[in-house]
Motif scaffolding. Structure first.
Motif, PDB file in Angstrom:
ATOM      1  N   LEU A 176       0.823  -1.208   0.000  1.00 37.57           N
ATOM      2  CA  LEU A 176       0.000   0.000   0.000  1.00 37.57           C
ATOM      3  C   LEU A 176       0.857   1.257   0.000  1.00 37.57           C
ATOM      4  O   LEU A 176       0.515   2.256  -0.651  1.00 37.57           O
ATOM      5  CB  LEU A 176      -0.938  -0.011   1.211  1.00 37.57           C
ATOM      6  CG  LEU A 176      -2.087  -1.019   1.142  1.00 37.57           C
ATOM      7  CD1 LEU A 176      -2.784  -1.125   2.494  1.00 37.57           C
ATOM      8  CD2 LEU A 176      -3.090  -0.629   0.051  1.00 37.57           C
ATOM      9  N   GLY A 225       0.645   3.692  -2.981  1.00 38.12           N
ATOM     10  CA  GLY A 225       0.230   5.047  -2.637  1.00 38.12           C
ATOM     11  C   GLY A 225       1.184   6.096  -3.179  1.00 38.12           C
ATOM     12  O   GLY A 225       0.771   7.180  -3.605  1.00 38.12           O
ATOM     13  N   ARG A 243       0.319   6.352  -6.818  1.00 34.30           N
ATOM     14  CA  ARG A 243      -0.959   7.073  -6.947  1.00 34.30           C
ATOM     15  C   ARG A 243      -0.753   8.574  -6.795  1.00 34.30           C
ATOM     16  O   ARG A 243      -1.293   9.375  -7.587  1.00 34.30           O
ATOM     17  CB  ARG A 243      -1.934   6.583  -5.880  1.00 34.30           C
ATOM     18  CG  ARG A 243      -3.271   7.343  -5.855  1.00 34.30           C
ATOM     19  CD  ARG A 243      -3.958   7.181  -4.520  1.00 34.30           C
ATOM     20  NE  ARG A 243      -3.100   7.640  -3.433  1.00 34.30           N
ATOM     21  CZ  ARG A 243      -3.233   7.267  -2.164  1.00 34.30           C
ATOM     22  NH1 ARG A 243      -4.185   6.424  -1.808  1.00 34.30           N
ATOM     23  NH2 ARG A 243      -2.414   7.740  -1.231  1.00 34.30           N
ATOM     24  N   ASP A 244       0.030   8.978  -5.804  1.00 32.15           N
ATOM     25  CA  ASP A 244       0.255  10.404  -5.591  1.00 32.15           C
ATOM     26  C   ASP A 244       0.999  11.025  -6.769  1.00 32.15           C
ATOM     27  O   ASP A 244       0.722  12.176  -7.145  1.00 32.15           O
ATOM     28  CB  ASP A 244       1.044  10.614  -4.298  1.00 32.15           C
ATOM     29  CG  ASP A 244       0.248  10.213  -3.059  1.00 32.15           C
ATOM     30  OD1 ASP A 244      -0.976  10.034  -3.166  1.00 32.15           O
ATOM     31  OD2 ASP A 244       0.876  10.061  -1.987  1.00 32.15           O
ATOM     32  N   LEU A 247      -6.778   3.638  -5.401  1.00 32.42           N
ATOM     33  CA  LEU A 247      -6.211   2.323  -5.122  1.00 32.42           C
ATOM     34  C   LEU A 247      -7.321   1.286  -5.025  1.00 32.42           C
ATOM     35  O   LEU A 247      -8.380   1.536  -4.450  1.00 32.42           O
ATOM     36  CB  LEU A 247      -5.427   2.335  -3.811  1.00 32.42           C
ATOM     37  CG  LEU A 247      -4.181   3.220  -3.729  1.00 32.42           C
ATOM     38  CD1 LEU A 247      -3.456   2.972  -2.415  1.00 32.42           C
ATOM     39  CD2 LEU A 247      -3.246   2.950  -4.901  1.00 32.42           C
TER      40      LEU A 247
END
Length: 313
Positions: A14, A18, A21-22, A33
């Motif tokens: 994660l 993450g 994703r950012d 996610l």
């Protein structure tokens, strides 16, 4: 379009997803996610028993092929070398430190651990490396997430564990490290420290949103180095049970690629290396040639008689 980014549900996965994703969001593309449970997350058996590190990738790839997610992020070292039909590892972002680390009680390093100390790892490669360095240690098979592994040291069940520095860095747990193991004497898993962004073949085109963000996040030098390391594994036909370390150091015009092949359980090893010079536009091809030569050197020296090669995973 909101890009659905598939990931395992562990704290490390994660954290890695993450971060991607950012970075996607910073490019102006909405991204969310989607957590996918894998066989490796629910089984407590050793990795060799349940099929090796590829068990972490299977469910993510299935979700991608089924259209449940648009992009998945893997730890590249956990991704089988053989490509999955219909999918492409389209990019590798900037790479973390590839080294392994020791996390030991009382600030100890590998040399100062008392004889008989219990050291945990779930990796056949790390097991062999530990025995080759310190055959007076007890190597204990280990599964679980990073926190649970570290807790077995603080609780006194183990004297130390060997982990990836990259994973600890991504979780903000470098405070647990008592020794960083140098790549030149302790090569790690091919692609360790790198992430793989995998997509469907139809989405590779950078004119689309998925292909565009993957292209924007890719570090060409990290991609080429990790690809060369994994090429060595592919040429050796090394499966999940093969205790093989592969590492590289790449600068603007020069690279060193090296590998160690161990007897399972330790006790004997082969070490070979290749160096290559190149111009910027030749880097990928030059590293591939170095990988070809390195694999040929290892096979000529008897690697297939030493380690279980010819495996499918």
């Amino acid at each position: 379009m909101t890009i659905r980014l598939g990931t395992r549900g562990s704290a490390l996965a994660l954290a890695q997803a993450g971060h991607i994703r950012d970075r996607i969001a910073a490019l102006g593309e909405p991204c969310e996610l989607v957590t996918v449970t894998t066989a490796g997350d629910v089984s407590r058996a050793s990795l060799a028993q349940i099929g090796g590190t590829g068990v972490f990738a299977g469910a993510l790839r299935s979700a991608l092929l089924a259209g449940q997610v648009d992009l998945v992020v893997h730890s590249l070292k956990d991704l089988p070398v053989a490509p999955a039909p219909g999918l492409v590892v389209a990019g590798v972002p900037d790479r973390e430190d590839a080294r392994d680390v020791l996390c030991a009680r009382d600030g100890l390093d590998l040399a100062s651990l008392p004889a008989g100390s219990r050291v945990g790892t779930g990796s056949p490669r790390r097991h062999a490396q530990l025995v080759d360095r310190r055959d007076d240690l007890e190597v204990v098979d280990l599964r679980g997430n990073v926190d649970s592994r570290l807790r077995r040291v603080t609780d006194g069940e183990l004297d130390a564990v060997v982990l990836s520095r990259a994973g600890l860095a991504r979780l903000g747990r470098l405070d647990a490290v008592t020794e960083v193991l140098p790549l030149d004497t302790w090569p790690t898993a091919a692609g360790q420290g790198a992430l793989a962004m995998e997509v469907r073949e139809a989405d590779v085109d950078p004119s689309g949103p998925v292909g565009r963000v993957v292209a924007a996040l890719t570090d060409p030098a990290a991609r080429d180095a990790a690809s060369a390391e994994r090429r060595v594994l592919g040429l050796l036909e090394a499966g999940c049970a093969a205790p093989i370390g592969v590492a590289s150091v790449v600068d603007e015009a020069h690279a060193v690629l090296w590998a160690s092949v161990h007897r399972p359980g330790g006790g004997e090893r082969l070490d070979r290396r290749r160096e290559v010079d190149f111009t910027a536009d030749e880097r990928g091809a030059a590293l591939a040639l170095a990988a070809d030569g390195l694999a040929a050197d290892l096979l000529a020296a008897g690697a297939a008689e030493l380690a279980p090669l010819g495996a499918s995973s």
